[in-house]
Design a protein around this motif. Structure first.
Motif, PDB file in Angstrom:
ATOM      1  N   SER A  44      15.688 -20.003  17.389  1.00 32.89           N
ATOM      2  CA  SER A  44      16.291 -19.702  16.086  1.00 32.89           C
ATOM      3  C   SER A  44      17.507 -18.788  16.174  1.00 32.89           C
ATOM      4  CB  SER A  44      15.244 -19.045  15.173  1.00 32.89           C
ATOM      5  OG  SER A  44      14.809 -17.797  15.710  1.00 32.89           O
ATOM      6  N   ASP A  45      17.781 -18.235  17.352  1.00 26.51           N
ATOM      7  CA  ASP A  45      18.908 -17.303  17.514  1.00 26.51           C
ATOM      8  C   ASP A  45      20.006 -17.957  18.345  1.00 26.51           C
ATOM      9  OD1 ASP A  45      20.646 -15.138  18.183  1.00 26.51           O
ATOM     10  OD2 ASP A  45      19.023 -13.740  17.765  1.00 26.51           O
ATOM     11  N   PHE A  46      21.173 -18.118  17.742  1.00 32.03           N
ATOM     12  CA  PHE A  46      22.296 -18.765  18.428  1.00 32.03           C
ATOM     13  C   PHE A  46      22.759 -17.964  19.637  1.00 32.03           C
ATOM     14  CE2 PHE A  46      26.884 -19.382  19.001  1.00 32.03           C
ATOM     15  CZ  PHE A  46      26.921 -20.758  19.222  1.00 32.03           C
ATOM     16  N   HIS A  47      22.615 -16.640  19.582  1.00 32.77           N
ATOM     17  CA  HIS A  47      23.067 -15.785  20.687  1.00 32.77           C
ATOM     18  C   HIS A  47      22.213 -15.956  21.943  1.00 32.77           C
ATOM     19  CE1 HIS A  47      24.552 -13.773  17.000  1.00 32.77           C
ATOM     20  NE2 HIS A  47      25.636 -13.555  17.737  1.00 32.77           N
ATOM     21  N   LEU A  48      21.057 -16.570  21.818  1.00 35.85           N
ATOM     22  CA  LEU A  48      20.174 -16.754  22.973  1.00 35.85           C
ATOM     23  C   LEU A  48      20.258 -18.168  23.544  1.00 35.85           C
ATOM     24  CD1 LEU A  48      16.969 -14.826  21.811  1.00 35.85           C
ATOM     25  CD2 LEU A  48      18.978 -13.971  23.029  1.00 35.85           C
ATOM     26  N   ARG A  49      21.298 -18.897  23.191  1.00 35.62           N
ATOM     27  CA  ARG A  49      21.493 -20.245  23.741  1.00 35.62           C
ATOM     28  C   ARG A  49      22.146 -20.135  25.114  1.00 35.62           C
ATOM     29  NH1 ARG A  49      21.204 -23.618  19.143  1.00 35.62           N
ATOM     30  NH2 ARG A  49      19.585 -22.648  17.852  1.00 35.62           N
ATOM     31  N   MET A  50      21.434 -19.519  26.039  1.00 30.68           N
ATOM     32  CA  MET A  50      21.927 -19.332  27.395  1.00 30.68           C
ATOM     33  C   MET A  50      20.872 -19.834  28.382  1.00 30.68           C
ATOM     34  SD  MET A  50      23.792 -15.605  27.266  1.00 30.68           S
ATOM     35  CE  MET A  50      22.326 -14.742  26.709  1.00 30.68           C
ATOM     36  N   PRO A  51      21.284 -20.156  29.613  1.00 33.67           N
ATOM     37  CA  PRO A  51      20.316 -20.685  30.592  1.00 33.67           C
ATOM     38  C   PRO A  51      19.101 -19.792  30.798  1.00 33.67           C
ATOM     39  CG  PRO A  51      22.547 -21.024  31.388  1.00 33.67           C
ATOM     40  CD  PRO A  51      22.666 -20.207  30.128  1.00 33.67           C
ATOM     41  N   MET A  52      19.316 -18.473  30.860  1.00 31.58           N
ATOM     42  CA  MET A  52      18.206 -17.562  31.108  1.00 31.58           C
ATOM     43  C   MET A  52      17.118 -17.717  30.047  1.00 31.58           C
ATOM     44  SD  MET A  52      18.187 -13.396  31.487  1.00 31.58           S
ATOM     45  CE  MET A  52      18.726 -13.096  29.805  1.00 31.58           C
ATOM     46  N   TYR A  53      17.515 -17.819  28.787  1.00 28.26           N
ATOM     47  CA  TYR A  53      16.542 -17.929  27.703  1.00 28.26           C
ATOM     48  C   TYR A  53      16.002 -19.353  27.565  1.00 28.26           C
ATOM     49  CZ  TYR A  53      18.240 -13.298  26.621  1.00 28.26           C
ATOM     50  OH  TYR A  53      18.579 -11.974  26.721  1.00 28.26           O
ATOM     51  N   PHE A  54      16.772 -20.342  28.004  1.00 28.37           N
ATOM     52  CA  PHE A  54      16.260 -21.709  28.052  1.00 28.37           C
ATOM     53  C   PHE A  54      15.094 -21.786  29.034  1.00 28.37           C
ATOM     54  CE2 PHE A  54      16.409 -25.782  30.387  1.00 28.37           C
ATOM     55  CZ  PHE A  54      16.010 -26.640  29.360  1.00 28.37           C
ATOM     56  N   PHE A  55      15.259 -21.172  30.201  1.00 30.51           N
ATOM     57  CA  PHE A  55      14.167 -21.151  31.184  1.00 30.51           C
ATOM     58  C   PHE A  55      12.999 -20.309  30.691  1.00 30.51           C
ATOM     59  CE2 PHE A  55      17.851 -21.720  34.270  1.00 30.51           C
ATOM     60  CZ  PHE A  55      17.662 -23.092  34.374  1.00 30.51           C
ATOM     61  N   LEU A  56      13.300 -19.222  29.988  1.00 27.39           N
ATOM     62  CA  LEU A  56      12.240 -18.367  29.460  1.00 27.39           C
ATOM     63  C   LEU A  56      11.397 -19.106  28.422  1.00 27.39           C
ATOM     64  CD1 LEU A  56      10.762 -15.694  29.122  1.00 27.39           C
ATOM     65  CD2 LEU A  56      12.591 -14.932  27.580  1.00 27.39           C
ATOM     66  N   SER A  57      12.031 -19.889  27.567  1.00 24.47           N
ATOM     67  CA  SER A  57      11.273 -20.648  26.568  1.00 24.47           C
ATOM     68  C   SER A  57      10.382 -21.696  27.238  1.00 24.47           C
ATOM     69  CB  SER A  57      12.221 -21.324  25.578  1.00 24.47           C
ATOM     70  OG  SER A  57      13.083 -22.240  26.242  1.00 24.47           O
ATOM     71  N   ASN A  58      10.873 -22.296  28.321  1.00 23.84           N
ATOM     72  CA  ASN A  58      10.045 -23.242  29.071  1.00 23.84           C
ATOM     73  C   ASN A  58       8.878 -22.531  29.755  1.00 23.84           C
ATOM     74  OD1 ASN A  58      11.214 -26.232  29.404  1.00 23.84           O
ATOM     75  ND2 ASN A  58      12.941 -24.826  29.197  1.00 23.84           N
ATOM     76  N   LEU A  59       9.128 -21.319  30.267  1.00 25.01           N
ATOM     77  CA  LEU A  59       8.053 -20.536  30.883  1.00 25.01           C
ATOM     78  C   LEU A  59       6.998 -20.171  29.844  1.00 25.01           C
ATOM     79  CD1 LEU A  59       7.058 -19.033  33.472  1.00 25.01           C
ATOM     80  CD2 LEU A  59       8.289 -17.018  32.614  1.00 25.01           C
ATOM     81  N   SER A  60       7.421 -19.796  28.658  1.00 29.09           N
ATOM     82  CA  SER A  60       6.476 -19.446  27.598  1.00 29.09           C
ATOM     83  C   SER A  60       5.646 -20.654  27.186  1.00 29.09           C
ATOM     84  CB  SER A  60       7.236 -18.894  26.382  1.00 29.09           C
ATOM     85  OG  SER A  60       7.859 -17.669  26.692  1.00 29.09           O
ATOM     86  N   PHE A  61       6.287 -21.813  27.065  1.00 32.49           N
ATOM     87  CA  PHE A  61       5.542 -23.032  26.729  1.00 32.49           C
ATOM     88  C   PHE A  61       4.538 -23.369  27.827  1.00 32.49           C
ATOM     89  CE2 PHE A  61       5.104 -27.695  26.891  1.00 32.49           C
ATOM     90  CZ  PHE A  61       4.564 -27.913  25.627  1.00 32.49           C
ATOM     91  N   ASN A  62       4.947 -23.187  29.081  1.00 34.33           N
ATOM     92  CA  ASN A  62       4.035 -23.448  30.201  1.00 34.33           C
ATOM     93  C   ASN A  62       2.860 -22.477  30.188  1.00 34.33           C
ATOM     94  OD1 ASN A  62       3.601 -24.804  32.984  1.00 34.33           O
ATOM     95  ND2 ASN A  62       3.568 -22.630  33.480  1.00 34.33           N
ATOM     96  N   ASP A  63       3.110 -21.214  29.826  1.00 35.30           N
ATOM     97  CA  ASP A  63       2.027 -20.231  29.762  1.00 35.30           C
ATOM     98  C   ASP A  63       1.008 -20.596  28.686  1.00 35.30           C
ATOM     99  OD1 ASP A  63       2.999 -18.719  31.824  1.00 35.30           O
ATOM    100  OD2 ASP A  63       4.096 -17.322  30.553  1.00 35.30           O
ATOM    101  N   ILE A  64       1.494 -21.130  27.558  1.00 36.50           N
ATOM    102  CA  ILE A  64       0.580 -21.584  26.507  1.00 36.50           C
ATOM    103  C   ILE A  64      -0.295 -22.721  27.017  1.00 36.50           C
ATOM    104  CG2 ILE A  64       0.467 -22.744  24.264  1.00 36.50           C
ATOM    105  CD1 ILE A  64       2.957 -21.197  23.433  1.00 36.50           C
ATOM    106  N   CYS A  65       0.324 -23.674  27.711  1.00 37.22           N
ATOM    107  CA  CYS A  65      -0.423 -24.818  28.239  1.00 37.22           C
ATOM    108  C   CYS A  65      -1.397 -24.385  29.336  1.00 37.22           C
ATOM    109  CB  CYS A  65       0.554 -25.859  28.792  1.00 37.22           C
ATOM    110  SG  CYS A  65       1.617 -26.615  27.555  1.00 37.22           S
TER     111      CYS A  65
END
Length: 312
Positions: free
Chosen positions: A51-72
Motif C-alpha cells: 500500500s506504500d508507493f515508497h516501498l516499491r523497491m527490491p528489498m521490500y519486494f523480497f521482504l513481502s515474499n519472505l513474509s508470505f513464506n513465513d505465513i505458509c
C-alpha cells in the motif's frame, strides 16, 4: 530385510511435545498465540509494503515474499497440531503426513533461498549503489524469486518421492508435533540407507550454498563499508543490513541449535521442543525485527493503521 507393503499403514501417530494432559491447554494457548501473532505480523508487513508507493523497491519486494513464506511455513505445521490437541486425536493419515513433509521442505527451503537473495540485494545496494536500479531490475527480482521457488520445490519433491519407497510397521509413532522426515525415516521398517544419505547430502548442500552466499555477500559489504570515510556513512550503510542480518542469525542459529540437539541427545521429545525454535519462532519474530529496526517500515505501518482506523 523383507520389505512390507506400505499401504498396510494408513496413519501415523503424532505424540506431540508432551504426554502430560495437564500441559495440553497451556501448549494449545501458547501455540495459538504464536500462530496468530505470526499471521497478523507478516500480513501487516505485506499490506504495508503493497500500500506504500515508497516501498516499491527490491528489498521490500523480497521482504513481502519472505513474509508470505513465513505465513505458509507456520500454517503447514501449527494448525494441525492445534486441531490434534483440541480433538485429542493424535493420528495423521499417511497421505497427509507425506504432504506435510513436502510443504515443510518447500517453505523451509524457500526461506533459505530468499534470505540469500536478500543478502545479494544488500550487496548490490552497498557495493554498487550507482548501478543498483539497473542490476536489481523488476525482471531480475521476479526471476530470483521464481528460481528460489523452483529449487525448493524440486528439493521437496525429491525427498517426498524417496519417502514413498519406505514401508512401515503397524502403528508407527512419531515423537514430534508434525511429520518430520527424519522421524519418519526412523520408524520405517525397510532399508533407509538411501533416504538417510539423501537427507544429509541434499539438505547440507541446500543449506550450505545459500549460507555461503550470505557470508560472501556480507564480507563484501563489510569491506565496502569500511572504505567509507565518514562514520555517519558507515552507520547508514550498516543500518540497511541490520534487520536482515538479525533474521539470518535467528534462522540459521535456531536451525543449527536443532541440529546440535539432535546429535547430543537421545530424546526425540527434546529434539521436538528444539524444533519449535526453528519452525515457529523465527517466523513470528521476523515482522518485529523488520518493523522495529526500519524507519520506512514503521512509517508505512503507521500510515496503514491510520488509513484503517480513520478511513475518512
Amino acid at each position: 530385510m523383507e520389505r512390507r507393503n506400505q499401504t498396510a499403514v494408513s496413519e501415523f501417530l503424532l505424540l506431540g511435545l508432551t504426554d502430560d494432559p495437564a500441559l495440553q491447554p497451556l501448549i494449545f494457548s501458547l501455540f495459538l498465540t504464536m500462530y496468530l501473532v505470526t499471521i497478523l505480523g507478516n500480513l501487516l508487513i505485506i499490506l504495508a509494503i503493497s500500500s506504500d508507493f515508497h516501498l516499491r523497491m527490491p528489498m521490500y519486494f523480497f521482504l513481502s515474499n519472505l513474509s508470505f513464506n513465513d505465513i505458509c511455513f507456520s500454517s503447514t505445521t501449527i494448525p494441525k497440531m492445534l486441531v490434534n490437541i483440541l480433538t485429542e486425536v493424535q493420528s495423521s493419515t499417511y497421505t497427509a503426513c507425506l504432504s506435510q513433509v513436502c510443504f515443510v521442505f518447500i517453505f523451509g527451503g524457500l526461506e533459505n533461498c530468499l534470505l540469500a537473495v536478500m543478502a545479494y540485494d544488500r550487496y548490490v545496494a552497498i557495493c554498487y549503489p550507482l548501478r543498483y536500479t539497473i542490476i536489481m531490475n523488476p525482471r531480475l527480482c521476479v526471476l530470483l524469486v521464481l528460481i528460489s521457488v523452483l529449487l525448493s520445490t524440486v528439493d521437496a519433491l525429491l525427498h517426498t518421492l524417496m519417502a514413498l519407497r519406505l514401508s512401515f510397521c503397524t502403528n508407527p509413532e512419531i515423537p514430534h508435533f508434525f511429520c518430520e522426515l527424519a522421524q519418519i525415516i526412523k520408524v520405517a521398517c525397510s532399508d533407509t540407507l538411501i533416504n538417510n544419505l539423501l537427507v544429509y547430502l541434499v539438505m547440507d548442500i541446500f543449506a550450505a550454498v545459500p549460507l555461503c552466499g550470505i557470508i560472501f555477500s556480507y564480507i563484501c559489504i563489510v569491506s565496502s563499508v569500511l572504505k567509507i570515510p565518514s562514520s555517519e556513512g558507515k552507520y547508514k550503510a550498516f543500518s540497511t543490513c541490520g534487520s536482515h542480518l538479525l533474521v539470518v542469525i535467528l534462522y540459521y542459529g535456531t536451525g543449527f541449535g536443532v541440529y546440535i540437539s539432535s546429535e547430543v541427545t537421545d530424546s526425540p521429545r527434546k529434539t521436538a521442543v528444539a524444533s519449535v525454535m526453528y519452525s515457529v519462532v523465527p517466523q513470528m519474530l521476523n515482522p518485529f525485527i523488520y518493523s522495529l529496526r526500519n524507519r520506512d517500515m514503521k512509517e508505512a505501518l503507521r500510515n496503514l493503521i491510520d488509513r484503517t482506523t480513520c478511513p475518512l
